[in-house]
Design a protein around this motif. Sequence first.
Motif, PDB file in Angstrom:
ATOM      1  N   ALA A  97      40.925  40.080  34.780  1.00  0.00           N
ATOM      2  CA  ALA A  97      41.940  39.318  35.499  1.00  0.00           C
ATOM      3  C   ALA A  97      43.090  38.952  34.586  1.00  0.00           C
ATOM      4  O   ALA A  97      42.948  38.923  33.361  1.00  0.00           O
ATOM      5  CB  ALA A  97      41.336  38.044  36.092  1.00  0.00           C
ATOM      6  N   HIS A 129      36.675  39.257  46.128  1.00  0.00           N
ATOM      7  CA  HIS A 129      37.368  39.433  44.850  1.00  0.00           C
ATOM      8  C   HIS A 129      37.544  40.922  44.508  1.00  0.00           C
ATOM      9  O   HIS A 129      37.153  41.390  43.438  1.00  0.00           O
ATOM     10  CB  HIS A 129      36.622  38.717  43.734  1.00  0.00           C
ATOM     11  N   VAL A 154      42.984  39.679  40.258  1.00  0.00           N
ATOM     12  CA  VAL A 154      41.837  40.470  39.809  1.00  0.00           C
ATOM     13  C   VAL A 154      42.329  41.850  39.367  1.00  0.00           C
ATOM     14  O   VAL A 154      43.027  42.542  40.111  1.00  0.00           O
ATOM     15  CB  VAL A 154      40.790  40.616  40.927  1.00  0.00           C
ATOM     16  N   GLY A 187      36.023  45.364  41.619  1.00  0.00           N
ATOM     17  CA  GLY A 187      36.218  43.939  41.827  1.00  0.00           C
ATOM     18  C   GLY A 187      35.224  43.095  41.063  1.00  0.00           C
ATOM     19  O   GLY A 187      34.479  43.595  40.203  1.00  0.00           O
ATOM     20  N   LEU A 188      35.208  41.816  41.391  1.00  0.00           N
ATOM     21  CA  LEU A 188      34.368  40.828  40.718  1.00  0.00           C
ATOM     22  C   LEU A 188      33.543  40.080  41.763  1.00  0.00           C
ATOM     23  O   LEU A 188      33.790  38.898  42.040  1.00  0.00           O
ATOM     24  CB  LEU A 188      35.241  39.838  39.937  1.00  0.00           C
TER      25      LEU A 188
END
Length: 259
Positions: A97, A129, A154, A187-188
Amino acid sequence: MHKKLCLLPALALALLCACGKSETKTPPTRTEVVSGERQFTAPADGDTIAVFDTSLGEVRAVLYPDAAPMAVYNFVGLARSGYYDGTTIWRSEYGFAVQGGDATGTGTGGSTIWSNNPYPLEANVDLKHYAGALCAAFAAGGDLTGGNSQFYFVTALPDSVNGDMQADLTANGYSDGQVAAYAAAGGLPYLDNTDTVFGQVYQGMDVVDAMACVDTVKDDDGTDTYRPTDEAAITINSVTITTYSSADTAADNGLDAVG
Protein backbone atom coordinates in the motif's frame (compact mmCIF):
# COMPACT_ATOMS: atom_id res chain seq x y z
CA MET A 1 -23.20 -10.71 8.86
CA HIS A 2 -19.98 -11.50 7.07
CA LYS A 3 -17.72 -13.83 9.03
CA LYS A 4 -14.71 -12.01 10.46
CA LEU A 5 -11.33 -13.08 9.21
CA CYS A 6 -9.81 -14.03 12.51
CA LEU A 7 -8.57 -16.52 10.02
CA LEU A 8 -5.81 -16.94 8.07
CA PRO A 9 -2.86 -16.44 10.31
CA ALA A 10 -0.94 -18.17 7.48
CA LEU A 11 -2.50 -15.91 4.84
CA ALA A 12 -1.83 -12.77 6.84
CA LEU A 13 1.76 -13.81 7.52
CA ALA A 14 2.41 -14.63 3.89
CA LEU A 15 1.08 -11.29 2.74
CA LEU A 16 2.85 -9.32 5.45
CA CYS A 17 6.17 -10.97 4.69
CA ALA A 18 5.78 -10.03 1.04
CA CYS A 19 5.16 -6.35 1.73
CA GLY A 20 7.87 -3.93 0.77
CA LYS A 21 10.63 -6.51 0.59
CA SER A 22 11.39 -6.43 -3.11
CA GLU A 23 14.70 -4.81 -3.98
CA THR A 24 13.65 -4.41 -7.60
CA LYS A 25 10.44 -2.43 -7.63
CA THR A 26 8.97 -3.03 -11.07
CA PRO A 27 5.52 -1.58 -11.73
CA PRO A 28 3.21 -4.55 -12.28
CA THR A 29 1.37 -5.20 -15.50
CA ARG A 30 -2.29 -4.96 -14.61
CA THR A 31 -4.89 -6.27 -17.00
CA GLU A 32 -8.53 -5.22 -16.91
CA VAL A 33 -10.47 -7.18 -14.31
CA VAL A 34 -13.73 -8.43 -15.77
CA SER A 35 -16.01 -8.84 -12.80
CA GLY A 36 -19.50 -8.05 -11.62
CA GLU A 37 -18.13 -6.93 -8.27
CA ARG A 38 -18.95 -3.30 -7.53
CA GLN A 39 -15.36 -2.10 -7.41
CA PHE A 40 -14.72 -3.26 -10.97
CA THR A 41 -17.87 -1.68 -12.41
CA ALA A 42 -17.44 1.67 -14.15
CA PRO A 43 -18.73 4.66 -12.19
CA ALA A 44 -22.17 5.93 -13.14
CA ASP A 45 -22.91 9.51 -14.13
CA GLY A 46 -23.35 11.54 -10.96
CA ASP A 47 -21.29 9.28 -8.71
CA THR A 48 -19.05 11.15 -6.27
CA ILE A 49 -15.38 10.95 -7.22
CA ALA A 50 -12.10 12.21 -5.82
CA VAL A 51 -9.39 13.56 -8.13
CA PHE A 52 -5.90 13.40 -6.62
CA ASP A 53 -3.45 15.80 -8.28
CA THR A 54 -0.01 14.51 -7.27
CA SER A 55 3.60 15.13 -8.19
CA LEU A 56 3.58 11.80 -10.06
CA GLY A 57 0.32 12.33 -11.93
CA GLU A 58 -3.44 12.21 -11.49
CA VAL A 59 -5.45 9.49 -9.76
CA ARG A 60 -9.24 9.25 -9.87
CA ALA A 61 -11.29 7.19 -7.45
CA VAL A 62 -15.02 6.65 -7.12
CA LEU A 63 -16.37 6.97 -3.58
CA TYR A 64 -19.05 4.84 -1.87
CA PRO A 65 -21.02 7.07 0.53
CA ASP A 66 -23.84 4.52 0.82
CA ALA A 67 -21.48 1.81 2.06
CA ALA A 68 -19.06 3.89 4.18
CA PRO A 69 -20.90 7.14 4.90
CA MET A 70 -18.77 8.46 7.75
CA ALA A 71 -15.47 7.67 6.05
CA VAL A 72 -16.63 9.36 2.84
CA TYR A 73 -18.21 12.35 4.62
CA ASN A 74 -15.02 12.93 6.60
CA PHE A 75 -12.75 12.55 3.57
CA VAL A 76 -14.92 14.82 1.40
CA GLY A 77 -15.16 17.46 4.09
CA LEU A 78 -11.42 17.51 4.66
CA ALA A 79 -10.69 17.57 0.93
CA ARG A 80 -13.03 20.50 0.35
CA SER A 81 -11.41 22.39 3.24
CA GLY A 82 -7.99 22.00 1.58
CA TYR A 83 -6.66 19.78 4.36
CA TYR A 84 -4.89 17.43 1.94
CA ASP A 85 -3.35 20.16 -0.22
CA GLY A 86 0.43 20.03 -0.13
CA THR A 87 0.59 16.89 2.02
CA THR A 88 2.81 13.91 1.21
CA ILE A 89 2.62 10.17 0.78
CA TRP A 90 4.52 9.18 3.92
CA ARG A 91 4.40 5.42 3.44
CA SER A 92 5.28 3.46 0.30
CA GLU A 93 5.39 -0.31 0.49
CA TYR A 94 5.77 -2.17 -2.78
CA GLY A 95 3.17 -4.89 -3.19
CA PHE A 96 1.19 -3.61 -0.20
CA ALA A 97 0.00 0.00 0.00
CA VAL A 98 0.85 3.69 -0.25
CA GLN A 99 -0.49 5.92 2.50
CA GLY A 100 -1.03 9.63 3.03
CA GLY A 101 -3.52 12.07 4.48
CA ASP A 102 -1.51 13.21 7.49
CA ALA A 103 -0.81 16.95 7.44
CA THR A 104 2.22 16.41 9.68
CA GLY A 105 3.80 14.09 7.09
CA THR A 106 4.85 11.68 9.82
CA GLY A 107 2.06 9.11 9.83
CA THR A 108 1.40 9.76 13.51
CA GLY A 109 -1.09 12.59 13.03
CA GLY A 110 -4.44 13.15 11.44
CA SER A 111 -7.72 14.95 11.80
CA THR A 112 -11.45 14.58 11.31
CA ILE A 113 -14.28 17.01 10.62
CA TRP A 114 -15.74 16.06 14.01
CA SER A 115 -13.33 18.11 16.14
CA ASN A 116 -10.68 15.43 15.54
CA ASN A 117 -12.85 12.72 17.10
CA PRO A 118 -12.47 9.38 15.30
CA TYR A 119 -15.25 7.56 13.48
CA PRO A 120 -15.97 3.83 13.66
CA LEU A 121 -15.02 1.00 11.35
CA GLU A 122 -17.40 0.69 8.38
CA ALA A 123 -16.49 -2.70 6.94
CA ASN A 124 -18.97 -3.56 4.18
CA VAL A 125 -19.56 -7.06 2.88
CA ASP A 126 -19.56 -5.83 -0.73
CA LEU A 127 -16.30 -3.82 -0.61
CA LYS A 128 -12.96 -5.58 -0.42
CA HIS A 129 -9.27 -4.72 -0.25
CA TYR A 130 -8.63 -5.43 -3.92
CA ALA A 131 -5.71 -3.68 -5.61
CA GLY A 132 -6.76 -0.09 -6.19
CA ALA A 133 -9.05 0.09 -3.17
CA LEU A 134 -9.08 3.45 -1.35
CA CYS A 135 -9.21 2.79 2.37
CA ALA A 136 -9.41 4.66 5.65
CA ALA A 137 -6.40 4.28 7.91
CA PHE A 138 -5.42 4.90 11.50
CA ALA A 139 -2.56 7.02 12.77
CA ALA A 140 0.59 4.96 13.21
CA GLY A 141 0.80 3.88 16.83
CA GLY A 142 -2.47 5.63 17.55
CA ASP A 143 -5.82 4.64 18.97
CA LEU A 144 -7.32 1.88 16.84
CA THR A 145 -10.92 2.64 17.81
CA GLY A 146 -11.64 4.76 14.74
CA GLY A 147 -10.40 6.42 11.60
CA ASN A 148 -9.09 9.91 10.92
CA SER A 149 -7.85 11.81 7.85
CA GLN A 150 -5.35 9.17 6.77
CA PHE A 151 -6.02 6.97 3.76
CA TYR A 152 -4.20 4.41 1.68
CA PHE A 153 -4.36 2.85 -1.78
CA VAL A 154 -3.89 -0.92 -1.99
CA THR A 155 -0.97 -1.74 -4.31
CA ALA A 156 -0.98 -5.53 -3.93
CA LEU A 157 0.40 -7.33 -6.97
CA PRO A 158 -1.92 -9.16 -9.39
CA ASP A 159 -0.65 -12.59 -8.29
CA SER A 160 -0.73 -11.85 -4.56
CA VAL A 161 -3.75 -14.03 -3.75
CA ASN A 162 -2.74 -17.56 -4.79
CA GLY A 163 -4.75 -20.76 -4.96
CA ASP A 164 -4.33 -21.67 -1.30
CA MET A 165 -5.42 -18.21 -0.22
CA GLN A 166 -8.41 -18.38 -2.55
CA ALA A 167 -9.44 -21.66 -0.95
CA ASP A 168 -9.18 -20.02 2.48
CA LEU A 169 -11.41 -17.18 1.31
CA THR A 170 -14.02 -19.61 0.00
CA ALA A 171 -13.95 -21.48 3.30
CA ASN A 172 -14.55 -18.19 5.11
CA GLY A 173 -17.69 -17.29 3.22
CA TYR A 174 -16.44 -15.21 0.30
CA SER A 175 -18.54 -15.45 -2.84
CA ASP A 176 -17.21 -17.00 -6.03
CA GLY A 177 -17.17 -13.52 -7.59
CA GLN A 178 -15.12 -12.06 -4.76
CA VAL A 179 -12.62 -14.90 -4.85
CA ALA A 180 -12.29 -14.57 -8.62
CA ALA A 181 -11.79 -10.80 -8.31
CA TYR A 182 -9.05 -11.30 -5.73
CA ALA A 183 -7.42 -13.89 -7.98
CA ALA A 184 -7.47 -11.49 -10.94
CA ALA A 185 -6.63 -8.19 -9.25
CA GLY A 186 -4.68 -9.21 -6.16
CA GLY A 187 -5.30 -7.62 -2.81
CA LEU A 188 -5.10 -7.74 0.96
CA PRO A 189 -8.08 -9.83 2.10
CA TYR A 190 -6.90 -10.10 5.70
CA LEU A 191 -7.76 -6.39 6.10
CA ASP A 192 -11.38 -6.77 4.95
CA ASN A 193 -12.85 -6.70 8.44
CA THR A 194 -10.15 -4.53 9.98
CA ASP A 195 -10.12 -1.39 7.81
CA THR A 196 -12.78 0.56 5.91
CA VAL A 197 -12.86 0.50 2.11
CA PHE A 198 -14.56 3.70 0.92
CA GLY A 199 -13.49 4.04 -2.71
CA GLN A 200 -11.79 2.45 -5.70
CA VAL A 201 -9.32 3.78 -8.27
CA TYR A 202 -10.81 3.71 -11.76
CA GLN A 203 -8.19 5.86 -13.51
CA GLY A 204 -4.52 6.41 -12.73
CA MET A 205 -3.60 3.08 -11.15
CA ASP A 206 -0.30 3.37 -12.98
CA VAL A 207 0.37 6.50 -10.93
CA VAL A 208 -0.46 4.64 -7.71
CA ASP A 209 1.91 1.86 -8.74
CA ALA A 210 4.61 4.45 -9.45
CA MET A 211 4.14 5.73 -5.89
CA ALA A 212 4.86 2.22 -4.63
CA CYS A 213 8.09 2.01 -6.64
CA VAL A 214 9.93 5.08 -5.34
CA ASP A 215 13.10 4.77 -3.29
CA THR A 216 12.33 4.35 0.40
CA VAL A 217 14.02 4.14 3.77
CA LYS A 218 12.83 1.85 6.52
CA ASP A 219 11.92 3.25 9.91
CA ASP A 220 14.17 1.96 12.65
CA ASP A 221 11.42 1.78 15.25
CA GLY A 222 10.10 -1.74 14.78
CA THR A 223 7.11 -0.66 12.69
CA ASP A 224 8.51 -1.81 9.32
CA THR A 225 7.30 1.43 7.76
CA TYR A 226 8.87 2.34 4.43
CA ARG A 227 9.06 6.08 3.77
CA PRO A 228 9.95 7.74 0.48
CA THR A 229 13.40 9.30 0.59
CA ASP A 230 13.63 13.08 0.47
CA GLU A 231 14.66 12.84 -3.19
CA ALA A 232 11.66 10.63 -3.97
CA ALA A 233 9.06 12.61 -2.01
CA ILE A 234 5.52 12.35 -3.37
CA THR A 235 3.34 15.43 -2.94
CA ILE A 236 -0.45 15.52 -3.03
CA ASN A 237 -1.01 18.92 -4.57
CA SER A 238 -4.77 18.79 -4.10
CA VAL A 239 -7.77 16.50 -3.77
CA THR A 240 -10.85 17.69 -5.66
CA ILE A 241 -14.32 16.29 -5.01
CA THR A 242 -16.62 16.26 -8.00
CA THR A 243 -19.08 14.00 -9.81
CA TYR A 244 -18.36 11.45 -12.50
CA SER A 245 -19.34 12.23 -16.08
CA SER A 246 -19.03 9.65 -18.82
CA ALA A 247 -18.93 12.50 -21.34
CA ASP A 248 -15.86 13.98 -19.64
CA THR A 249 -14.18 10.59 -19.53
CA ALA A 250 -14.85 10.00 -23.22
CA ALA A 251 -13.40 13.43 -24.04
CA ASP A 252 -10.30 12.68 -21.96
CA ASN A 253 -9.82 9.49 -23.93
CA GLY A 254 -10.31 11.23 -27.27
CA LEU A 255 -13.60 9.44 -27.87
CA ASP A 256 -17.07 10.61 -28.80
CA ALA A 257 -19.46 10.45 -25.87
CA VAL A 258 -22.30 8.01 -26.38
CA GLY A 259 -25.84 9.10 -25.47
